[in-house]
Design a protein around this motif. Structure first.
Motif, PDB file in Angstrom:
ATOM      1  N   VAL A 139     -45.774 -33.719 -56.320  1.00  0.00           N
ATOM      2  CA  VAL A 139     -45.130 -32.949 -55.251  1.00  0.00           C
ATOM      3  C   VAL A 139     -43.738 -33.141 -54.939  1.00  0.00           C
ATOM      4  O   VAL A 139     -43.237 -32.312 -54.284  1.00  0.00           O
ATOM      5  CB  VAL A 139     -45.944 -33.061 -53.905  1.00  0.00           C
ATOM      6  N   LEU A 140     -43.039 -34.136 -55.895  1.00  0.00           N
ATOM      7  CA  LEU A 140     -41.665 -34.396 -55.571  1.00  0.00           C
ATOM      8  C   LEU A 140     -40.837 -33.351 -56.061  1.00  0.00           C
ATOM      9  O   LEU A 140     -39.834 -32.868 -55.298  1.00  0.00           O
ATOM     10  CB  LEU A 140     -41.270 -35.620 -56.430  1.00  0.00           C
ATOM     11  N   PRO A 141     -41.211 -32.442 -56.968  1.00  0.00           N
ATOM     12  CA  PRO A 141     -40.523 -31.271 -57.411  1.00  0.00           C
ATOM     13  C   PRO A 141     -40.289 -30.354 -56.313  1.00  0.00           C
ATOM     14  O   PRO A 141     -39.256 -29.559 -56.155  1.00  0.00           O
ATOM     15  CB  PRO A 141     -40.834 -30.701 -58.751  1.00  0.00           C
ATOM     16  N   VAL A 142     -41.350 -29.994 -55.529  1.00  0.00           N
ATOM     17  CA  VAL A 142     -41.319 -29.102 -54.385  1.00  0.00           C
ATOM     18  C   VAL A 142     -41.149 -29.397 -53.012  1.00  0.00           C
ATOM     19  O   VAL A 142     -41.438 -28.734 -52.265  1.00  0.00           O
ATOM     20  CB  VAL A 142     -42.633 -28.366 -54.578  1.00  0.00           C
ATOM     21  N   LEU A 143     -40.770 -30.870 -53.026  1.00  0.00           N
ATOM     22  CA  LEU A 143     -40.479 -31.138 -51.671  1.00  0.00           C
ATOM     23  C   LEU A 143     -39.612 -30.630 -50.922  1.00  0.00           C
ATOM     24  O   LEU A 143     -39.384 -30.820 -49.547  1.00  0.00           O
ATOM     25  CB  LEU A 143     -40.059 -32.846 -51.792  1.00  0.00           C
ATOM     26  N   GLY A 144     -38.510 -29.908 -51.372  1.00  0.00           N
ATOM     27  CA  GLY A 144     -37.429 -29.108 -50.376  1.00  0.00           C
ATOM     28  C   GLY A 144     -37.753 -27.854 -50.177  1.00  0.00           C
ATOM     29  O   GLY A 144     -36.921 -27.122 -49.762  1.00  0.00           O
ATOM     30  N   LEU A 145     -39.018 -27.242 -50.690  1.00  0.00           N
ATOM     31  CA  LEU A 145     -39.287 -25.930 -50.428  1.00  0.00           C
ATOM     32  C   LEU A 145     -39.684 -25.561 -48.971  1.00  0.00           C
ATOM     33  O   LEU A 145     -40.096 -26.709 -48.116  1.00  0.00           O
ATOM     34  CB  LEU A 145     -40.629 -25.647 -51.348  1.00  0.00           C
ATOM     35  N   GLY A 146     -39.754 -24.453 -48.525  1.00  0.00           N
ATOM     36  CA  GLY A 146     -40.082 -24.088 -47.262  1.00  0.00           C
ATOM     37  C   GLY A 146     -41.327 -23.739 -47.127  1.00  0.00           C
ATOM     38  O   GLY A 146     -42.146 -23.627 -48.020  1.00  0.00           O
ATOM     39  N   PRO A 147     -41.799 -23.358 -45.844  1.00  0.00           N
ATOM     40  CA  PRO A 147     -43.524 -23.210 -45.589  1.00  0.00           C
ATOM     41  C   PRO A 147     -43.899 -22.013 -46.473  1.00  0.00           C
ATOM     42  O   PRO A 147     -45.195 -22.119 -47.018  1.00  0.00           O
ATOM     43  CB  PRO A 147     -43.498 -22.981 -44.220  1.00  0.00           C
ATOM     44  N   ARG A 148     -43.260 -20.851 -46.329  1.00  0.00           N
ATOM     45  CA  ARG A 148     -43.917 -19.956 -47.048  1.00  0.00           C
ATOM     46  C   ARG A 148     -44.162 -20.068 -48.630  1.00  0.00           C
ATOM     47  O   ARG A 148     -45.127 -19.821 -49.037  1.00  0.00           O
ATOM     48  CB  ARG A 148     -42.917 -18.608 -46.980  1.00  0.00           C
ATOM     49  N   ALA A 149     -43.137 -20.775 -49.277  1.00  0.00           N
ATOM     50  CA  ALA A 149     -43.218 -21.004 -50.585  1.00  0.00           C
ATOM     51  C   ALA A 149     -44.664 -22.065 -50.881  1.00  0.00           C
ATOM     52  O   ALA A 149     -45.131 -22.001 -51.785  1.00  0.00           O
ATOM     53  CB  ALA A 149     -41.979 -21.668 -51.490  1.00  0.00           C
ATOM     54  N   LEU A 150     -44.582 -23.024 -50.012  1.00  0.00           N
ATOM     55  CA  LEU A 150     -45.516 -24.271 -50.213  1.00  0.00           C
ATOM     56  C   LEU A 150     -46.939 -23.296 -49.985  1.00  0.00           C
ATOM     57  O   LEU A 150     -47.817 -23.839 -50.550  1.00  0.00           O
ATOM     58  CB  LEU A 150     -45.241 -25.290 -48.792  1.00  0.00           C
ATOM     59  N   PHE A 151     -47.052 -22.743 -49.071  1.00  0.00           N
ATOM     60  CA  PHE A 151     -48.414 -22.193 -48.791  1.00  0.00           C
ATOM     61  C   PHE A 151     -48.889 -21.343 -50.055  1.00  0.00           C
ATOM     62  O   PHE A 151     -50.027 -21.213 -50.244  1.00  0.00           O
ATOM     63  CB  PHE A 151     -48.606 -21.059 -47.260  1.00  0.00           C
ATOM     64  N   LEU A 152     -47.834 -20.500 -50.493  1.00  0.00           N
ATOM     65  CA  LEU A 152     -48.142 -19.756 -51.746  1.00  0.00           C
ATOM     66  C   LEU A 152     -48.592 -20.737 -52.865  1.00  0.00           C
ATOM     67  O   LEU A 152     -49.639 -20.312 -53.498  1.00  0.00           O
ATOM     68  CB  LEU A 152     -46.970 -19.108 -52.154  1.00  0.00           C
ATOM     69  N   GLY A 153     -48.010 -21.851 -52.930  1.00  0.00           N
ATOM     70  CA  GLY A 153     -48.297 -22.877 -54.022  1.00  0.00           C
ATOM     71  C   GLY A 153     -49.719 -23.487 -53.750  1.00  0.00           C
ATOM     72  O   GLY A 153     -50.509 -23.623 -54.683  1.00  0.00           O
ATOM     73  N   ALA A 154     -50.053 -23.606 -52.481  1.00  0.00           N
ATOM     74  CA  ALA A 154     -51.377 -24.147 -52.096  1.00  0.00           C
ATOM     75  C   ALA A 154     -52.505 -22.902 -52.575  1.00  0.00           C
ATOM     76  O   ALA A 154     -53.411 -23.519 -52.963  1.00  0.00           O
ATOM     77  CB  ALA A 154     -51.491 -24.418 -50.452  1.00  0.00           C
ATOM     78  N   ALA A 155     -52.189 -21.706 -52.144  1.00  0.00           N
ATOM     79  CA  ALA A 155     -53.312 -20.703 -52.669  1.00  0.00           C
ATOM     80  C   ALA A 155     -53.223 -20.804 -54.043  1.00  0.00           C
ATOM     81  O   ALA A 155     -54.504 -20.681 -54.693  1.00  0.00           O
ATOM     82  CB  ALA A 155     -52.721 -19.309 -52.300  1.00  0.00           C
ATOM     83  N   LEU A 156     -51.998 -21.107 -54.818  1.00  0.00           N
ATOM     84  CA  LEU A 156     -52.249 -21.012 -56.407  1.00  0.00           C
ATOM     85  C   LEU A 156     -52.919 -22.119 -56.895  1.00  0.00           C
ATOM     86  O   LEU A 156     -53.881 -22.117 -57.774  1.00  0.00           O
ATOM     87  CB  LEU A 156     -50.869 -21.131 -56.913  1.00  0.00           C
ATOM     88  N   ALA A 157     -52.723 -23.492 -56.009  1.00  0.00           N
ATOM     89  CA  ALA A 157     -53.422 -24.565 -56.705  1.00  0.00           C
ATOM     90  C   ALA A 157     -55.091 -24.538 -56.149  1.00  0.00           C
ATOM     91  O   ALA A 157     -55.827 -24.994 -56.915  1.00  0.00           O
ATOM     92  CB  ALA A 157     -52.854 -25.765 -55.776  1.00  0.00           C
ATOM     93  N   LEU A 158     -55.380 -23.733 -55.025  1.00  0.00           N
ATOM     94  CA  LEU A 158     -56.693 -23.653 -54.693  1.00  0.00           C
ATOM     95  C   LEU A 158     -57.602 -22.766 -55.777  1.00  0.00           C
ATOM     96  O   LEU A 158     -58.686 -23.199 -56.047  1.00  0.00           O
ATOM     97  CB  LEU A 158     -56.827 -22.860 -53.585  1.00  0.00           C
ATOM     98  N   VAL A 159     -57.028 -21.947 -56.484  1.00  0.00           N
ATOM     99  CA  VAL A 159     -57.655 -21.065 -57.545  1.00  0.00           C
ATOM    100  C   VAL A 159     -57.465 -21.621 -59.024  1.00  0.00           C
ATOM    101  O   VAL A 159     -58.420 -21.921 -59.620  1.00  0.00           O
ATOM    102  CB  VAL A 159     -56.857 -19.594 -57.456  1.00  0.00           C
ATOM    103  N   ALA A 160     -56.296 -21.862 -59.444  1.00  0.00           N
ATOM    104  CA  ALA A 160     -55.857 -22.432 -60.753  1.00  0.00           C
ATOM    105  C   ALA A 160     -56.515 -23.991 -60.837  1.00  0.00           C
ATOM    106  O   ALA A 160     -56.887 -24.063 -61.914  1.00  0.00           O
ATOM    107  CB  ALA A 160     -54.243 -22.712 -60.734  1.00  0.00           C
ATOM    108  N   GLY A 161     -56.247 -24.718 -59.760  1.00  0.00           N
ATOM    109  CA  GLY A 161     -56.850 -26.165 -60.047  1.00  0.00           C
ATOM    110  C   GLY A 161     -58.262 -26.225 -60.392  1.00  0.00           C
ATOM    111  O   GLY A 161     -58.702 -26.925 -61.462  1.00  0.00           O
TER     112      GLY A 161
END
Length: 407
Positions: A139-161
């Motif tokens: 998660v170090l590369p995305v540490l500086g992102l805002g909540p909207r981008a992080l929530f989208l990333g969580a949704a992507l990880a929920l499906v893709a992982g």
């Protein structure tokens, strides 16, 4: 079959200027972490089924699977708070925060491998600390992102992982140890890496959904009541939706029969056991319909969505309760503030395997001693012993990283 957690919070940076950080700890976050630790102890120590009937106990019905997810989500929240909270650090401050987190990941790896040496071949628990040593660098590369981008990333990880786990799980080498050691890492590095990323109990790829969601909520103003209520509502809706859709597909949609006939060696009793207690190892890959399950530790999109929803609802509820009833939550908040120390002590205790004789008494003793130690230590010294030691090692790295990035 037993389960596990981790610590998550640290000082922010080591730069010349005083870092921007909240002036007070959020008692609700510590209470949620303490609650997860209590749940972990219950699952590890108490029986998961009744000997006479083979049916799952109340402990297994209430706690498995969700507690590690809650720890992972809170770890993400702690990383967000340690890197600026609502206003993520930039430049040399973020470089210092990333360096401190990287050091903490290395220390967790060492601690996890040491605990692996204490555990017997058929362990009473699976240690999550070594998995957190992989979560943090990812998660170090995305540490500086805002909540909207992080929530989208969580949704992507929920499906893709879970999909990657399903597609690649059968081709990866099977791990030889539930709790890797230094010897395992040296002799089977590829197997250990595959275990930490995909085939283990807490694989990093699906668990990124919890970490990223935790980072996202750590970028919100968690002191606002409307945010706390929103966490409860969104979490409850997500969990209930995942469970209802899964059960509808499984039974009304005839997925149960498809799963039963997907493997000629699978019996109805074995399928029922898998649906209740989870698989021994990784989930079968004989049919894509396995991905609709919400059984503990199967790491499917639906199970991740369920556990993520439960975790969000628990965090929101604890934050709301802490607004007016923080004194009542003190035992939980004291435990949660030093969860790394208490979890490590819990695993060391489990390695002696003495609790099988009287599990209920051992659980009560463990909880009472944990609360008393946490309250006494916090009053006398503040930060827990392992938390304090980890911070002492990581702190000197931060100024050097900040200085290098500012050149």
């Amino acid at each position: 079959m037993r389960k596990r957690p981790t610590e998550d919070r640290s000082a922010a940076t080591g730069s010349r200027a005083a870092p921007r950080r909240a002036s007070r700890r959020l008692a609700g976050l510590d209470a949620a972490r303490g609650l997860a630790l209590v749940a972990i102890m219950c699952v590890h120590i108490l029986p998961v089924s009744y000997a006479a009937t083979g049916r799952p106990t109340v402990t297994w019905i209430l706690f498995p699977g969700d507690s590690p997810a809650l720890f992972a989500l809170l770890a993400g929240t702690g990383l967000a708070l340690a890197s600026g909270g609502r206003r993520p650090f930039r430049g040399h401050e973020m470089a210092a925060a990333r360096a401190g987190i990287a050091v903490r990941a290395l220390l967790l790896l060492v601690l996890g491998l040491l605990i692996g040496h204490l555990m017997p071949p058929e362990p009473p628990a699976y240690n999550i600390l070594i998995y957190f040593a992989v979560y943090f660098p990812l998660v170090l590369p995305v540490l500086g992102l805002g909540p909207r981008a992080l929530f989208l990333g969580a949704a992507l990880a929920l499906v893709a992982g879970p999909l990657l786990l399903h597609l690649a799980g059968g081709s990866l080498p099977a791990f030889s140890s539930y709790n890797p050691t230094f010897a395992t890492l040296a002799t089977e590095p590829i197997a250990v890496l595959g275990q930490l990323l995909l085939t283990g109990t807490y694989p990093a790829l699906p668990y990124l959904a919890y970490l990223l969601a935790g980072l996202a909520i750590g970028r919100l103003n968690l002191r606002r009541r409307d945010i706390q209520v929103r966490l409860v509502v969104v979490g409850a809706v997500l969990a209930v939706t995942a469970k209802l859709v899964s059960r509808q597909l499984l039974y009304a949609g005839d997925v149960y029969t498809r799963l039963l006939f997907s493997d000629p060696d699978l019996t109805a009793d074995q399928l029922e056991s898998l649906l209740t207690y989870g698989p021994e190892g990784t989930l079968p890959t004989t049919s894509p319909w396995w991905l609709v399950l919400t059984t503990p530790d199967v790491n499917t999109p639906f199970s991740v969505a369920w556990s993520l929803g439960v975790s969000l609802a628990v965090v929101g509820t604890c934050l709301l309760l802490a607004r007016r009833h923080s004194a009542w939550l003190l035992p939980l908040t004291a435990m949660g503030a030093m969860s790394l120390t208490l979890y490590t002590a819990h695993l060391v205790f489990l390695s002696f395997e003495v609790f099988y004789t009287a599990p209920a008494l051992w659980l009560i003793a463990s909880l009472v001693l944990s609360v008393l130690f946490a309250l006494a230590w916090q009053r006398a010294f503040g930060r827990g012993p392992l938390e304090r030691g980890m911070n002492a090692v990581a702190q000197p790295v931060r100024p050097a990283a900040a200085q290098r990035s500012s050149r």
